[in-house]
Motif scaffolding. Structure first.
Motif: not given
Length: 778
Positions: A417-446
């Motif tokens: 829902s927040r991704r849709k909201a960000c995209q909707a915000f950007n269509t009406t805001s010519p200067v300020l733009k919102k961005g959203l991202a989800l990133t994962p991680l896998k990290f080896g230990i030793s």
């Protein structure tokens, strides 16, 4: 025997030194009362990036007020080297300087101020030599500190060529200054019979002991290194504390007086190495769903003038290029570029973040090229089961929880829902733009170097029931001593207030590994647990000999010991055991099992287990100025069964902000002469309190470690530094909105306002070339 008492381990007990930190009573190296006759040292450094020293006039230095001695490389009786692996890192430059800021001589004076003033009065004549200042130039000239390395599986180049879709590109990620609160410092005191006691702010006391012995032609039993606490380390005090330790020891040896070497912040930043910056040249082939079929990449790091730890850093970058994704066919090459700059070194993550961000950048590009939701492409490439669970280096991933973890975060953060909201915000805001991202991680230990995965500990139980634990791990604020004390308290069934951790001391626990690679608690906690368990076994056998029953039925909990219907206070049992000559102290040892690594083929099982995590970040970018703000961050991280949830959450949030600084504001700059121009807080911007988002949620993922780690916990020091990838890619997402998310912004890290504006301009130019009408400023 009974399990550990829940009254100690698993609870959010305060950091063992918290009350000392907030009151200012915590003793750091510079707080140790100075012994009468203490001498203060300062370093005279090179003013050229690459040159031969033709002559050096130090008379004005010697004649300066308060100066006692001036020492050069010629005064070193043993090896003039402090390199941790390869012997290419002189303590004091001998005829050749290789970066601006390299120590050339040391001044010893009555006061700190006198030493620093005198160090600036040298007259040095140089013959300048060609200097290499960037990793790319080093690669072009094939200038490397160690031979290149390569990991290949399948025929990546051919598969990329034949793939339905392919991408090629370049990317740059800068380095990072450690910016620990306590700078590099050593205080060395001569002791009787040509011995030395060394107080050094270091993550690796045994390495300091070893290098000092080589410098002064001593045996290890003549040198004791003690370290109670550091004011931050982050890897900057793993190997690079050695130079300062060795200079102070050299002065103490020559003058027969205590010597303190404390660096000014500018000198610290000019002399010491940083996180390795990387340049990437990549190609990838993928199908219509965005699933990667093959990937090829060159990882070119800026090593600096010497090898230091660049080789293992590059190895870890290679082993973390996959991050959370299955890559069937790969061709990964790593080059450690030799440049005439500070010798870069360990930094939280140790190459892992630099390796993982490359594949995230590639996947981000794939999603945009296909017009797909980036999270869907990430999920399509996650490690799975059976035929999609083996890493490029051959380790089978048996503890994968990335699917469940990401699904949980996606729901709790309201990502869709927040991704849709960000995209909707950007269509009406010519200067300020919102961005959203989800990133994962896998990290080896030793540690990738197998023999480093060992630790020892001593546990002493006194007749009043109090307990003292000593181990080989160093406390740098991360809560290691607190966790180890909790483990011991839980093993003995006593309150944490009855357990005290002491300073690391090479005369107590010998041959210690560095506190690095996120292994501090894994190794030292297990060693301390082993020592405490031996004592508990003796006490159980003793109480059974008096009161009957079986040893495995004895319960240690709530400061008491119970067998059948008999319950005895722990303190009483300890005293009775002492009177009956039961040994109340013990050593402990731990070696991580099931590790192997072939450095030639770059295959094996280098990691005991993996830690997982994910984050969602939402940003607001001003397309006129390049300024941005983090509006919200949601973090979900896997620490296994937590020993201390509060400390773990603190480590996760600290890593997130530190990593965000690396990727956005912390820019290292050198001028065309090779001088670091960002060498002070006035020119180097770390995140401040107002850079933290108003909405900042951190949760621990419910997941016990499948491996037999201490209390089934997982490491928490380094893995969460990958969480702020979501900030970088949220900024990139905001910029992409200017071209209806159909252009890949060429954004490099750190994403400073200038870098953001460059990416905005390039995105708009490409959009116009593609026949689009981009929004935002022209």
């Amino acid at each position: 025997m009974s399990p550990q008492s829940p009254s100690a381990a698993g609870l959010s007990t305060p950091h063992e030194s918290a009350h000392l930190h907030v009151s200012g009573e915590a003793t750091y190296i510079d707080d140790i009362p100075e012994v009468a006759g203490t001498v203060h040292a300062a370093l005279g450094t090179s003013e050229r990036a690459h040159a031969r020293i033709l002559s050096m006039d130090l008379q004005a230095v010697r004649d300066s007020a308060g100066v006692i001695a001036v020492l050069t490389a010629a005064d070193i009786p043993g090896e003039n080297d402090c390199g941790p692996i390869i012997h290419d890192d002189p303590v004091l430059a001998d005829g050749l300087v290789q970066f601006i800021g390299q120590p050339v001589f040391a001044v010893f004076a009555e006061t700190y101020e006198q030493a620093r003033r005198a160090a600036r009065k040298a007259t040095i004549d140089y013959e300048e030599l060609p200097a290499i200042l960037t990793a790319e130039e080093a690669h072009r000239q094939q200038s490397y500190v160690v031979p290149p390395m390569r990991l290949a599986r399948g025929n990546a180049q051919a598969t990329i060529t034949d793939a339905p879709h392919s991408l090629r590109g370049k990317m740059d990620v800068g380095g990072q200054e450690h910016f620990y609160l306590e700078g590099q410092i050593s205080y060395v005191l001569p002791t009787e019979d040509n011995g030395f006691r060394v107080h050094c702010s270091t993550q690796h006391p045994t390495e300091m002991q070893t290098l000092l012995c080589k410098l002064l032609k001593l045996r290890s039993h003549q040198v004791v290194v003690e370290m109670r606490r550091m004011g931050g380390g982050f890897g900057g005090k793993e190997s690079q504390s050695a130079l300062f330790c060795c200079v102070a020891a050299l002065g103490a040896s020559k003058l027969k007086r205590p010597v303190k070497l404390r660096l000014d912040r500018d000198d610290d930043m000019m002399i010491s190495g940083k996180r390795h910056g990387f340049h990437y040249d990549y190609a990838v082939g993928y199908d219509d769903n965005g699933r990667i079929l093959a990937a090829s990449i060159e990882l070119i790091s800026q090593a600096g003038f010497s090898a230091d730890l660049s080789q293992p850093v590059a190895t870890r970058a290679v082993c973390h290029f996959d991050n959370a994704y299955y890559l069937d066919e790969v061709d990964i090459q790593a080059f450690c570029g030799k440049t005439n700059t500070q010798s870069n070194t360990a930094f939280r993550g140790f190459g892992g973040p630099q390796g993982a961000i490359a594949i995230e950048y590639i996947i981000d590009n794939i999603a945009r090229d296909l017009g797909k939701e980036p999270l869907d492409v990430r999920k399509a490439n996650f490690y799975g089961t059976q035929d999609r669970n083996t890493t490029p280096y051959g380790q089978v991933v048996v503890d994968n929880v990335i699917h469940e973890l990401v699904d949980e975060l996606e729901t709790s953060s309201e990502y869709a829902s927040r991704r849709k909201a960000c995209q909707a915000f950007n269509t009406t805001s010519p200067v300020l733009k919102k961005g959203l991202a989800l990133t994962p991680l896998k990290f080896g230990i030793s540690f990738n170097v197998v023999h480093f995965n060992q630790a020892g500990a001593l546990v002493h139980v006194y007749t009043d029931g109090s307990v003292l634990v000593n181990h080989g791990g160093t406390e740098m604020g991360q809560g290691l001593n607190t966790k180890v004390a909790q483990v011991v308290a839980g093993e003995l069934g006593i309150s944490i207030s009855n357990v005290r951790s002491t300073a690391v001391d090479t005369s107590k626990v010998a041959n210690t590994s560095a506190t690095a690679a996120s292994t501090g608690t894994d190794l030292n906690g297990k060693a301390a647990e082993d020592a405490a368990r031996k004592i508990r076994t003796r006490l159980a056998d003793f109480i059974v000999s008096v009161h009957g029953g079986q040893s495995d039925e004895v319960v240690f909990a709530n400061d008491c010991v119970r067998i059948n219907d008999t319950e005895i206070p722990f303190t009483q049992l300890v005293l009775e055991a002492y009177l009956n000559r039961v040994q109340l102290w013990s050593d402990g040892f731990y070696a991580t099992p099931d590790l192997h690594w072939d450095k030639d083929t770059m295959t094996g099982r280098p990691f005991y287990y993996f830690a997982y995590g994910a984050s969602v970040s939402e940003v607001l970018v001003d397309t006129l100025t390049g300024e941005w703000k983090l509006l919200r961050a949601d973090l979900l991280h896997d620490v296994g069964n937590p020993i201390n949830p509060a400390i773990d959450i603190g480590q996760i949030e600290g890593a997130f902000i530190q990593g965000m600084g690396w990727l956005t504001s912390e820019e290292l700059r050198w001028n065309d002469k090779g001088k670091l121009t960002t060498h002070a807080p006035s020119t180097y911007k770390i995140p401040a309190s107002n850079d933290c988002p108003d909405h900042f949620t951190t949760r621990l993922f419910d997941n016990k470690n499948v491996e037999k780690t201490v209390l089934r916990s997982k490491a928490v020091g380094e893995p969460p530094l990958l969480l702020p990838f979501s900030v970088f890619f949220a900024i990139r997402d905001a910029i992409a909105s200017l071209a209806d998310y159909r252009v890949n912004p060429p954004l490099n890290a750190p994403a400073t306002p200038e870098a953001i504006l460059d990416a905005i301009e390039a995105t708009q130019v490409q959009a116009r070339e593609n026949g689009m009408s981009p929004t935002g400023s022209a």
